[in-house]
Design a protein around this motif. Structure first.
Motif, PDB file in Angstrom:
ATOM      1  N   ALA A 165       0.838  -1.203   0.000  1.00 27.16           N
ATOM      2  CA  ALA A 165       0.000   0.000   0.000  1.00 27.16           C
ATOM      3  C   ALA A 165       0.872   1.252   0.000  1.00 27.16           C
ATOM      4  O   ALA A 165       0.619   2.214  -0.742  1.00 27.16           O
ATOM      5  N   ALA A 166       1.919   1.254   0.854  1.00 26.17           N
ATOM      6  CA  ALA A 166       2.793   2.425   0.924  1.00 26.17           C
ATOM      7  C   ALA A 166       3.533   2.619  -0.390  1.00 26.17           C
ATOM      8  O   ALA A 166       3.699   3.739  -0.880  1.00 26.17           O
ATOM      9  N   ARG A 167       4.001   1.522  -1.013  1.00 27.87           N
ATOM     10  CA  ARG A 167       4.711   1.627  -2.286  1.00 27.87           C
ATOM     11  C   ARG A 167       3.769   2.131  -3.379  1.00 27.87           C
ATOM     12  O   ARG A 167       4.159   2.907  -4.245  1.00 27.87           O
ATOM     13  N   THR A 168       2.499   1.684  -3.311  1.00 29.89           N
ATOM     14  CA  THR A 168       1.526   2.162  -4.297  1.00 29.89           C
ATOM     15  C   THR A 168       1.287   3.656  -4.153  1.00 29.89           C
ATOM     16  O   THR A 168       1.155   4.383  -5.143  1.00 29.89           O
ATOM     17  N   LEU A 169       1.267   4.148  -2.892  1.00 29.67           N
ATOM     18  CA  LEU A 169       1.057   5.585  -2.647  1.00 29.67           C
ATOM     19  C   LEU A 169       2.342   6.391  -2.775  1.00 29.67           C
ATOM     20  O   LEU A 169       2.297   7.621  -2.738  1.00 29.67           O
ATOM     21  N   ALA A 170       3.499   5.694  -2.923  1.00 35.71           N
ATOM     22  CA  ALA A 170       4.808   6.351  -3.020  1.00 35.71           C
ATOM     23  C   ALA A 170       5.058   7.229  -1.791  1.00 35.71           C
ATOM     24  O   ALA A 170       5.516   8.363  -1.892  1.00 35.71           O
ATOM     25  N   GLY A 177      -0.348   5.392   5.869  1.00 34.09           N
ATOM     26  CA  GLY A 177      -1.443   4.944   6.729  1.00 34.09           C
ATOM     27  C   GLY A 177      -2.396   6.089   7.078  1.00 34.09           C
ATOM     28  O   GLY A 177      -3.621   5.921   7.072  1.00 34.09           O
ATOM     29  N   GLN A 178      -1.827   7.267   7.359  1.00 31.17           N
ATOM     30  CA  GLN A 178      -2.684   8.424   7.640  1.00 31.17           C
ATOM     31  C   GLN A 178      -3.560   8.786   6.442  1.00 31.17           C
ATOM     32  O   GLN A 178      -4.743   9.093   6.579  1.00 31.17           O
ATOM     33  N   ARG A 179      -2.964   8.746   5.309  1.00 29.75           N
ATOM     34  CA  ARG A 179      -3.747   9.075   4.107  1.00 29.75           C
ATOM     35  C   ARG A 179      -4.859   8.072   3.890  1.00 29.75           C
ATOM     36  O   ARG A 179      -5.987   8.452   3.521  1.00 29.75           O
ATOM     37  N   LEU A 180      -4.565   6.792   4.123  1.00 30.28           N
ATOM     38  CA  LEU A 180      -5.603   5.770   3.966  1.00 30.28           C
ATOM     39  C   LEU A 180      -6.729   5.980   4.978  1.00 30.28           C
ATOM     40  O   LEU A 180      -7.914   5.860   4.640  1.00 30.28           O
ATOM     41  N   MET A 181      -6.368   6.314   6.240  1.00 31.73           N
ATOM     42  CA  MET A 181      -7.417   6.540   7.249  1.00 31.73           C
ATOM     43  C   MET A 181      -8.248   7.757   6.900  1.00 31.73           C
ATOM     44  O   MET A 181      -9.475   7.746   7.029  1.00 31.73           O
ATOM     45  N   ARG A 182      -7.616   8.842   6.461  1.00 31.48           N
ATOM     46  CA  ARG A 182      -8.356  10.044   6.089  1.00 31.48           C
ATOM     47  C   ARG A 182      -9.288   9.756   4.917  1.00 31.48           C
ATOM     48  O   ARG A 182     -10.425  10.237   4.882  1.00 31.48           O
ATOM     49  N   GLY A 191     -11.234  12.725  14.616  1.00 32.17           N
ATOM     50  CA  GLY A 191     -11.350  12.422  16.048  1.00 32.17           C
ATOM     51  C   GLY A 191     -10.051  11.879  16.618  1.00 32.17           C
ATOM     52  O   GLY A 191      -9.743  12.098  17.790  1.00 32.17           O
ATOM     53  N   ILE A 192      -9.294  11.175  15.793  1.00 27.55           N
ATOM     54  CA  ILE A 192      -8.015  10.631  16.274  1.00 27.55           C
ATOM     55  C   ILE A 192      -6.980  11.735  16.364  1.00 27.55           C
ATOM     56  O   ILE A 192      -6.188  11.795  17.315  1.00 27.55           O
ATOM     57  N   VAL A 193      -6.991  12.645  15.426  1.00 25.41           N
ATOM     58  CA  VAL A 193      -5.963  13.673  15.368  1.00 25.41           C
ATOM     59  C   VAL A 193      -6.237  14.794  16.363  1.00 25.41           C
ATOM     60  O   VAL A 193      -5.314  15.407  16.906  1.00 25.41           O
TER      61      VAL A 193
END
Length: 202
Positions: A165-170, A177-182, A191-193
């Motif tokens: 996933a991280a390699r796909t998002l570069a 992970g933050q981008r995926l959660m957002r 709420g987490i942030v």
């Protein structure tokens, strides 16, 4: 008239001519002798000598002409020799034509082989491109289908799904992970942030 008669007539004519020339030569020689004996007549011995020499030379040429092989040939023999010479010339021309044709055929064969090789090489390159593109498409399809199951089948401690996933998002895994959660739930991510932002401001 037969060919033998023609040949005989020619021989007789030349024999008659030779006899007349010989007779004329003897007459001139006798006349020269008579003139030499006469003291009152002018001296023609030098002139008559020249004439005699000319007549002798003419007689020799006539003899050579009579003995010439060309006069012994009949019309049929002459025609046969002409035909043989013509046949030899045509045979040589035919041989040269065959040699030239063989050379042209060899050049045409080499050109055809080169053209066929060029066409085959072009066809092989085209097929190679087709096979390469097909393999690439199959590989991409297999990767798209099997990458997920393979990554999930690996031990969890290897974190293959997360790394993929991280390699796909570069991006690094944390930011990815933050981008995926957002992207998955902006309200939950907020709420987490929020508590972490409050602690930093407080």
């Amino acid at each position: 008239m037969a060919d033998g008669d023609t040949e005989d007539e020619a021989a007789r004519a030349f024999e008659s001519l030779r006899a007349e020339v010989s007779l004329m030569r003897r007459a001139v020689e006798r006349l020269a002798a008579e003139r030499a004996e006469s003291s009152h007549a002018p001296d023609y011995s030098e002139t008559l000598g020249v004439i005699s020499q000319n007549l002798s030379a003419t007689a020799q040429r006539v003899d050579a002409l009579v003995k010439s092989p060309a006069l012994s040939l009949t019309p049929e023999e002459t025609s046969r020799q002409i035909g043989a010479a013509s046949f030899d010339a045509r045979r040589e021309d035919h041989r040269l034509f065959l040699v030239a044709k063989q050379g042209i055929d060899e050049v045409a064969t080499r050109l055809r082989h080169q053209l066929e090789s060029h066409v085959m090489a072009a066809e092989q390159r085209r097929r190679l491109w087709q096979v390469g593109l097909a393999c690439l498409a199959v590989g991409m399809s297999l990767w798209a289908i099997l990458a997920g199951p393979i990554a999930l089948a690996m031990p969890e401690s290897w974190h293959w799904p997360e790394r993929m996933a991280a390699r796909t998002l570069a991006m690094p895994m944390w930011e990815g992970g933050q981008r995926l959660m957002r992207a998955a739930s902006p309200e939950s991510f907020a709420g987490i942030v929020a508590p972490s932002l409050n602690r930093e401001t407080g």
